[in-house]
Design a protein around this motif. Structure first.
Motif, PDB file in Angstrom:
ATOM      1  N   GLN A 193      44.525  52.741  36.099  1.00 41.44           N
ATOM      2  CA  GLN A 193      44.967  51.342  36.206  1.00 41.44           C
ATOM      3  C   GLN A 193      45.730  51.178  37.516  1.00 41.44           C
ATOM      4  O   GLN A 193      46.490  52.047  37.921  1.00 41.44           O
ATOM      5  CB  GLN A 193      45.869  51.022  35.022  1.00 41.44           C
ATOM      6  CG  GLN A 193      46.570  49.684  35.136  1.00 41.44           C
ATOM      7  CD  GLN A 193      47.686  49.539  34.102  1.00 41.44           C
ATOM      8  OE1 GLN A 193      47.475  49.012  33.032  1.00 41.44           O
ATOM      9  NE2 GLN A 193      48.852  50.039  34.434  1.00 41.44           N
ATOM     10  N   THR A 245      44.086  38.996  44.824  1.00 43.94           N
ATOM     11  CA  THR A 245      42.687  38.832  44.433  1.00 43.94           C
ATOM     12  C   THR A 245      41.797  38.614  45.646  1.00 43.94           C
ATOM     13  O   THR A 245      40.655  39.043  45.685  1.00 43.94           O
ATOM     14  CB  THR A 245      42.544  37.656  43.449  1.00 43.94           C
ATOM     15  OG1 THR A 245      43.187  36.509  44.012  1.00 43.94           O
ATOM     16  CG2 THR A 245      43.194  37.968  42.113  1.00 43.94           C
ATOM     17  N   ILE A 279      37.315  42.806  39.372  1.00 40.55           N
ATOM     18  CA  ILE A 279      38.365  43.002  38.362  1.00 40.55           C
ATOM     19  C   ILE A 279      37.736  43.001  36.973  1.00 40.55           C
ATOM     20  O   ILE A 279      36.963  42.108  36.628  1.00 40.55           O
ATOM     21  CB  ILE A 279      39.417  41.875  38.458  1.00 40.55           C
ATOM     22  CG1 ILE A 279      40.089  41.897  39.835  1.00 40.55           C
ATOM     23  CG2 ILE A 279      40.472  42.020  37.355  1.00 40.55           C
ATOM     24  CD1 ILE A 279      40.935  40.664  40.120  1.00 40.55           C
ATOM     25  N   LEU A 283      42.925  42.396  33.387  1.00 39.29           N
ATOM     26  CA  LEU A 283      44.216  42.292  34.058  1.00 39.29           C
ATOM     27  C   LEU A 283      45.275  41.761  33.112  1.00 39.29           C
ATOM     28  O   LEU A 283      44.967  41.101  32.123  1.00 39.29           O
ATOM     29  CB  LEU A 283      44.137  41.411  35.309  1.00 39.29           C
ATOM     30  CG  LEU A 283      43.811  39.920  35.187  1.00 39.29           C
ATOM     31  CD1 LEU A 283      45.048  39.120  34.808  1.00 39.29           C
ATOM     32  CD2 LEU A 283      43.283  39.413  36.528  1.00 39.29           C
ATOM     33  N   LEU A 292      45.860  46.022  36.723  1.00 36.57           N
ATOM     34  CA  LEU A 292      44.438  45.739  36.896  1.00 36.57           C
ATOM     35  C   LEU A 292      43.580  46.932  36.509  1.00 36.57           C
ATOM     36  O   LEU A 292      43.913  48.077  36.810  1.00 36.57           O
ATOM     37  CB  LEU A 292      44.144  45.466  38.377  1.00 36.57           C
ATOM     38  CG  LEU A 292      44.787  44.270  39.066  1.00 36.57           C
ATOM     39  CD1 LEU A 292      44.687  44.447  40.566  1.00 36.57           C
ATOM     40  CD2 LEU A 292      44.104  43.001  38.615  1.00 36.57           C
ATOM     41  N   VAL A 319      39.824  47.889  37.584  1.00 39.16           N
ATOM     42  CA  VAL A 319      38.794  47.423  38.526  1.00 39.16           C
ATOM     43  C   VAL A 319      37.632  48.391  38.540  1.00 39.16           C
ATOM     44  O   VAL A 319      37.723  49.511  38.003  1.00 39.16           O
ATOM     45  CB  VAL A 319      39.380  47.293  39.954  1.00 39.16           C
ATOM     46  CG1 VAL A 319      40.478  46.234  39.981  1.00 39.16           C
ATOM     47  CG2 VAL A 319      39.907  48.628  40.447  1.00 39.16           C
TER      48      VAL A 319
END
Lengths: 143, 432
Positions: free
Chosen positions: A5, A21, A31, A34, A47, A49
């Motif tokens: 994370q 972002t 993403i 979140l 986040l 991702v």
């Protein structure tokens, strides 16, 4: 079993989240999930991702305070009491949950929930023993 | 009216003779008893016998706050510790405070000076003095206390804070003289309104307000809101504490007690003395102090001296309100704060970058300090609780080092403006 994370420190001022972002988007990073924890002064953006290593690097380069933390992504049955069952398993062995948040999209027929706990390995072990499905990092990033 | 009329109204020529005799004594005493001064005088090529007139004063080297720090704790004392009956201290940079000491005679002198200050404000032994300056290592509380007792007034040693109790005592004890910082007095006046207390029904007559800068605008407010006469008092612990100078009822500057102190104004850059009427840094030499005599102390306070006769009859020179500092010291809620003190706390923690900004504001009547600190990568955590704990630890440490509570605000790295050369560490939004 563990998922990386990305956490970003954000001052509570307008435009900071948009900035994060934007940096991710410009670098082709998507993403997956979140959450934001906030106080009166600051927030912490967490986040998941598709490419955590790249995300860490580009955010760092953009001047953000970033860290990576290992969390687990748990499949929770998408039915009443689904999350409760998982929490009960952890409670029985006194594993404390720092925080959790759900994924934006559904992985399978189940809901996907990110857990941050202190005793990560113990949590994985006890969840697996109880037939709770935990997603591998690669699978999560590729969602 | 006067406490020691002979001295307070002494003709200036006679006063100068007294000053010279006392200066010669003081220089001799520090030369003989304080190695620091002996070395400094020798390095300047001066013997005590070289002080033949008051104009020889400017041959003497200056003393700074740093000198007191370097000689922590008792290095500048001119008497052995068994003759010291009291110590006071102000907060320091690395946790080490600046220490000052008093002999029994020093306490008597100081008490007399404070009694003079109270008498100058029209005080007598019939007064009830509510002393809301902080008691403890800070010189404010005990300085006023001893002076009021010396004069024979009734002292209420309530110390600072606990506003409801202050208001209760003020009504029940019939306080006539209030002593505290001007900002706290303003705060009391506001709380009085909320509590439905009519100041015209109180017995308050005079307020002696000091330990922080204030203005004529604040005087008007305080006098209107508290229904009293508001007077300014000046002092600093390195010299003696409160009672170095006091405003008389004429309200045209503070009389410096020149039989105990020589005041000079210097240009802070060239260090050359300036004539009366010119603005510059106040430099003070003590003339009677035994435990901690001080030679040409750089107060860093900016003011102007006025030697014209005063209608109150006192012959002592008057200093204007302090209008600024020649260093970066801030006075927050009456507490002296140097930005470098915050820096040393941050460095000691190591969890934050030593980049910070002090934001000082006045919320209502009270000063408010917010410290912006850049969070370092090393300490960043994904857990809110960990960051809040860091804020709390910093807050507690700053409270213990500075004696003042501040709000800590963690900010993103590289967001506090860097400037070439001297960094901007302070944003002072107060309008005093």
């Amino acid at each position: 079993m563990k998922v990386k994370q990305i956490s970003v420190f954000l001052e509570n001022k307008s435009g900071r989240l948009a900035q994060v972002t934007k940096v991710l988007g410009q670098n082709g990073i998507n993403i997956r999930a979140l959450s934001i924890a906030d106080t009166t002064d600051f927030g912490i953006l967490r986040l998941i991702v598709n490419n955590p290593d790249a995300a860490y690097r580009v955010l760092k380069e953009a001047g953000f305070t970033v860290s990576t933390t290992e969390v687990i992504a748990v499949e929770v049955k998408d039915e009443p009491g689904g999350l409760s069952k998982v929490l009960e398993i952890l409670r029985e062995v006194n594993i404390n949950i720092e925080y959790l948040y759900a994924f934006l999209q559904k992985a399978t027929n189940a809901a996907l929930v990110v857990f941050r706990v202190e005793q990560l390995d113990e949590a994985i072990e006890v969840l697996q023993k109880n037939n709770v499905s935990i997603l591998q990092g690669d699978r999560v990033y590729a969602l | 009216m006067y406490w020691q009329k002979e001295y307070e109204t002494m003709p200036r020529e006679k006063l100068k003779e007294l000053q010279l005799a006392r200066l010669q004594q003081t220089v001799r005493r520090v030369y003989e008893n304080v190695p620091f001064y002996r070395q400094k005088l020798r390095a300047a090529g001066i013997e005590p016998g070289d002080i033949k007139s008051l104009s020889d004063l400017n041959k003497l080297p200056f003393t700074t706050k740093q000198d007191l720090r370097d000689n922590y704790p008792f290095g500048l004392f001119a008497v052995p510790l068994d003759q010291v009956v009291r110590l006071h201290a102000s907060s320091g940079t690395t946790g080490k405070p600046t220490v000052v000491g008093y002999t029994k005679n020093d306490i008597t002198t100081w008490s007399d000076l404070m009694a003079r200050a109270l008498a100058m404000a029209g005080g007598t032994k019939k007064d009830v003095v509510q002393n809301a300056y902080g008691y403890g290592l800070f010189t404010g509380g005990l300085g006023i206390h001893y002076g009021a007792e010396r004069m024979g007034a009734t002292v209420v040693p309530v110390s600072g804070g606990n506003t409801p109790r202050q208001l209760m005592l003020m009504q029940d004890f019939g306080t006539t003289i209030l002593t505290c910082t001007p900002s706290y007095a303003l705060y009391l006046s506001e709380e009085m309104v909320s509590a439905g207390i009519d100041p015209r029904k109180l017995k308050l007559r005079v307020g002696i307000f000091g330990a922080e800068p204030w203005s004529e605008r604040m005087r008007e407010q305080l006098e209107a809101k508290l229904n009293l006469t508001a007077l300014d008092i000046y002092g600093l612990s390195e010299v003696i504490g409160p009672g170095v100078a006091m405003e008389c009822l004429e309200k045209k500057g503070m009389h410096i007690f020149e039989d105990h102190f020589i005041a000079e104004i210097i240009d802070p850059d060239t260090e050359e003395p300036l004539p009366y009427g010119k603005q510059g840094e106040l430099v003070i030499t003590s003339l009677t102090k035994e435990a901690l005599p001080i030679i040409r102390y750089r107060t860093r306070d900016i003011t102007v001296l006025n030697c014209s006769p005063c209608d109150c009859g006192r012959t002592f020179v008057r200093m204007q309100r302090v209008t600024g500092r020649t260093d970066d010291m801030l006075i927050i809620r009456g507490v002296n704060v140097f930005p470098s003190q915050i820096e040393s706390v941050l460095l000691e923690f190591g969890d934050t970058e030593p980049h910070y900004l002090l934001v000082v504001d006045r919320k209502g009547a009270l000063d408010d300090l917010e410290i912006w600190v850049e969070l370092s990568d090393k300490f960043f955590s994904d857990k809110v609780r960990a960051l809040e704990e860091l804020e709390e630890k910093l807050r507690a440490r700053i409270l213990s080092v500075l004696g003042i509570s501040a709000r800590i605000k963690l900010v993103e790295p590289r967001t506090i403006p860097r400037s070439e050369g001297k960094a901007k560490r302070v944003v002072d939004k107060r309008e005093i």
